[in-house]
Design a protein around this motif. Structure first.
Motif, PDB file in Angstrom:
ATOM      1  N   THR A  99       8.317   4.828  10.015  1.00  0.00           N
ATOM      2  CA  THR A  99       7.104   4.091   9.663  1.00  0.00           C
ATOM      3  C   THR A  99       5.871   4.987   9.552  1.00  0.00           C
ATOM      4  O   THR A  99       4.818   4.513   9.142  1.00  0.00           O
ATOM      5  CB  THR A  99       6.842   2.946  10.658  1.00  0.00           C
ATOM      6  N   GLU A 100       6.007   6.255   9.881  1.00  0.00           N
ATOM      7  CA  GLU A 100       4.910   7.208   9.667  1.00  0.00           C
ATOM      8  C   GLU A 100       4.868   7.674   8.211  1.00  0.00           C
ATOM      9  O   GLU A 100       3.893   8.287   7.782  1.00  0.00           O
ATOM     10  CB  GLU A 100       5.079   8.432  10.569  1.00  0.00           C
ATOM     11  N   LEU A 101       5.931   7.392   7.452  1.00  0.00           N
ATOM     12  CA  LEU A 101       6.040   7.872   6.080  1.00  0.00           C
ATOM     13  C   LEU A 101       5.305   6.958   5.110  1.00  0.00           C
ATOM     14  O   LEU A 101       5.137   5.774   5.356  1.00  0.00           O
ATOM     15  CB  LEU A 101       7.503   7.953   5.659  1.00  0.00           C
ATOM     16  N   SER A 102       4.912   7.541   3.993  1.00  0.00           N
ATOM     17  CA  SER A 102       4.352   6.768   2.888  1.00  0.00           C
ATOM     18  C   SER A 102       5.083   7.172   1.619  1.00  0.00           C
ATOM     19  O   SER A 102       5.730   8.215   1.567  1.00  0.00           O
ATOM     20  CB  SER A 102       2.859   7.053   2.731  1.00  0.00           C
ATOM     21  N   ALA A 103       4.969   6.340   0.602  1.00  0.00           N
ATOM     22  CA  ALA A 103       5.587   6.661  -0.683  1.00  0.00           C
ATOM     23  C   ALA A 103       5.063   8.001  -1.189  1.00  0.00           C
ATOM     24  O   ALA A 103       5.824   8.824  -1.692  1.00  0.00           O
ATOM     25  CB  ALA A 103       5.335   5.552  -1.691  1.00  0.00           C
ATOM     26  N   ALA A 104       3.782   8.231  -1.070  1.00  0.00           N
ATOM     27  CA  ALA A 104       3.197   9.492  -1.541  1.00  0.00           C
ATOM     28  C   ALA A 104       3.691  10.677  -0.713  1.00  0.00           C
ATOM     29  O   ALA A 104       3.976  11.743  -1.255  1.00  0.00           O
ATOM     30  CB  ALA A 104       1.671   9.424  -1.495  1.00  0.00           C
ATOM     31  N   GLY A 105       3.831  10.492   0.588  1.00  0.00           N
ATOM     32  CA  GLY A 105       4.219  11.579   1.468  1.00  0.00           C
ATOM     33  C   GLY A 105       5.633  12.093   1.260  1.00  0.00           C
ATOM     34  O   GLY A 105       5.911  13.244   1.556  1.00  0.00           O
ATOM     35  N   ASP A 131       0.809  -1.223   0.000  1.00  0.00           N
ATOM     36  CA  ASP A 131       0.000   0.000   0.000  1.00  0.00           C
ATOM     37  C   ASP A 131       0.840   1.269   0.000  1.00  0.00           C
ATOM     38  O   ASP A 131       0.306   2.369   0.067  1.00  0.00           O
ATOM     39  CB  ASP A 131      -0.950  -0.001   1.195  1.00  0.00           C
ATOM     40  N   GLY A 132       2.159   1.126  -0.056  1.00  0.00           N
ATOM     41  CA  GLY A 132       3.035   2.285  -0.138  1.00  0.00           C
ATOM     42  C   GLY A 132       3.491   2.847   1.193  1.00  0.00           C
ATOM     43  O   GLY A 132       4.033   3.944   1.248  1.00  0.00           O
ATOM     44  N   HIS A 133       3.288   2.119   2.294  1.00  0.00           N
ATOM     45  CA  HIS A 133       3.734   2.585   3.613  1.00  0.00           C
ATOM     46  C   HIS A 133       5.125   2.043   3.917  1.00  0.00           C
ATOM     47  O   HIS A 133       5.419   0.884   3.648  1.00  0.00           O
ATOM     48  CB  HIS A 133       2.749   2.138   4.696  1.00  0.00           C
ATOM     49  N   GLN A 134       5.949   2.892   4.515  1.00  0.00           N
ATOM     50  CA  GLN A 134       7.300   2.498   4.880  1.00  0.00           C
ATOM     51  C   GLN A 134       7.254   1.449   5.985  1.00  0.00           C
ATOM     52  O   GLN A 134       6.574   1.630   6.987  1.00  0.00           O
ATOM     53  CB  GLN A 134       8.101   3.705   5.378  1.00  0.00           C
ATOM     54  N   VAL A 135       7.985   0.376   5.794  1.00  0.00           N
ATOM     55  CA  VAL A 135       8.107  -0.674   6.791  1.00  0.00           C
ATOM     56  C   VAL A 135       9.478  -0.593   7.460  1.00  0.00           C
ATOM     57  O   VAL A 135       9.600  -0.783   8.666  1.00  0.00           O
ATOM     58  CB  VAL A 135       7.902  -2.064   6.147  1.00  0.00           C
ATOM     59  N   ALA A 136      10.513  -0.306   6.661  1.00  0.00           N
ATOM     60  CA  ALA A 136      11.871  -0.213   7.182  1.00  0.00           C
ATOM     61  C   ALA A 136      12.704   0.646   6.245  1.00  0.00           C
ATOM     62  O   ALA A 136      12.366   0.813   5.075  1.00  0.00           O
ATOM     63  CB  ALA A 136      12.493  -1.613   7.306  1.00  0.00           C
ATOM     64  N   GLY A 137      13.772   1.169   6.773  1.00  0.00           N
ATOM     65  CA  GLY A 137      14.729   1.922   5.965  1.00  0.00           C
ATOM     66  C   GLY A 137      16.056   1.951   6.691  1.00  0.00           C
ATOM     67  O   GLY A 137      16.087   2.113   7.912  1.00  0.00           O
ATOM     68  N   ASN A 138      17.130   1.772   5.956  1.00  0.00           N
ATOM     69  CA  ASN A 138      18.434   1.767   6.622  1.00  0.00           C
ATOM     70  C   ASN A 138      18.883   3.194   6.944  1.00  0.00           C
ATOM     71  O   ASN A 138      18.225   4.179   6.589  1.00  0.00           O
ATOM     72  CB  ASN A 138      19.476   0.990   5.805  1.00  0.00           C
ATOM     73  N   ARG A 139      20.000   3.289   7.624  1.00  0.00           N
ATOM     74  CA  ARG A 139      20.503   4.591   8.072  1.00  0.00           C
ATOM     75  C   ARG A 139      20.692   5.559   6.906  1.00  0.00           C
ATOM     76  O   ARG A 139      20.305   6.731   6.986  1.00  0.00           O
ATOM     77  CB  ARG A 139      21.828   4.411   8.808  1.00  0.00           C
ATOM     78  N   ALA A 140      21.268   5.079   5.791  1.00  0.00           N
ATOM     79  CA  ALA A 140      21.491   5.951   4.629  1.00  0.00           C
ATOM     80  C   ALA A 140      20.167   6.474   4.077  1.00  0.00           C
ATOM     81  O   ALA A 140      20.068   7.632   3.672  1.00  0.00           O
ATOM     82  CB  ALA A 140      22.264   5.200   3.545  1.00  0.00           C
ATOM     83  N   TYR A 141      19.138   5.646   4.075  1.00  0.00           N
ATOM     84  CA  TYR A 141      17.826   6.080   3.594  1.00  0.00           C
ATOM     85  C   TYR A 141      17.221   7.123   4.540  1.00  0.00           C
ATOM     86  O   TYR A 141      16.705   8.151   4.105  1.00  0.00           O
ATOM     87  CB  TYR A 141      16.889   4.876   3.459  1.00  0.00           C
ATOM     88  N   ARG A 142      17.288   6.855   5.837  1.00  0.00           N
ATOM     89  CA  ARG A 142      16.728   7.811   6.808  1.00  0.00           C
ATOM     90  C   ARG A 142      17.430   9.149   6.725  1.00  0.00           C
ATOM     91  O   ARG A 142      16.786  10.202   6.817  1.00  0.00           O
ATOM     92  CB  ARG A 142      16.806   7.228   8.221  1.00  0.00           C
ATOM     93  N   GLU A 143      18.755   9.135   6.528  1.00  0.00           N
ATOM     94  CA  GLU A 143      19.492  10.394   6.372  1.00  0.00           C
ATOM     95  C   GLU A 143      19.070  11.111   5.091  1.00  0.00           C
ATOM     96  O   GLU A 143      18.936  12.333   5.071  1.00  0.00           O
ATOM     97  CB  GLU A 143      20.990  10.128   6.360  1.00  0.00           C
TER      98      GLU A 143
END
Length: 116
Positions: free
Chosen positions: A46-52, A24-36
């Protein structure tokens, strides 16, 4: 001597931004480089979505390729995409996304990496 690293450590320490997005486009996980890259901490990820995190002008195209990944019409997508960081700044990255499926499941996870 066993020198294997836990996959969680490998994922977290990769220098390439990698995220896991559900069908559904919701973030489940992201590594440190992605979060930065997107400007959020681990707790907020995990509050993020692809659309957001997608520039408004690119959201329809993002939804279209997520649908193609989810319904099985493609397994891989490579696109240039504009993103919005948490502070509102815009950046462009080349997105590589792949749907990961089991034999009985179409569109279980859509995993992607964004890099410059």
């Amino acid at each position: 001597m066993d020198r294997a690293l836990p996959w969680e450590t490998v994922f977290e320490e990769l220098p390439v931004p990698v995220s896991v997005v559900d069908p559904d486009g919701h973030q489940v996980a992201g590594n440190r480089a992605y979060r930065e890259l997107v400007g959020v901490g681990e707790a907020r990820l995990t509050e993020l979505s692809a659309a957001g995190i997608t520039h408004p002008d690119d959201r329809a195209r993002t939804q279209a390729y997520l649908l193609r990944l989810r319904n099985g019409s493609t397994d891989d997508v490579v696109v240039d995409k504009r993103y919005l960081r948490a502070d509102g700044t815009v950046f462009t990255a080349e997105l590589h996304a792949r749907a990961l499926r089991t034999a009985n499941d179409v569109g279980r996870d859509t995993r992607g990496s964004a890099g410059h």
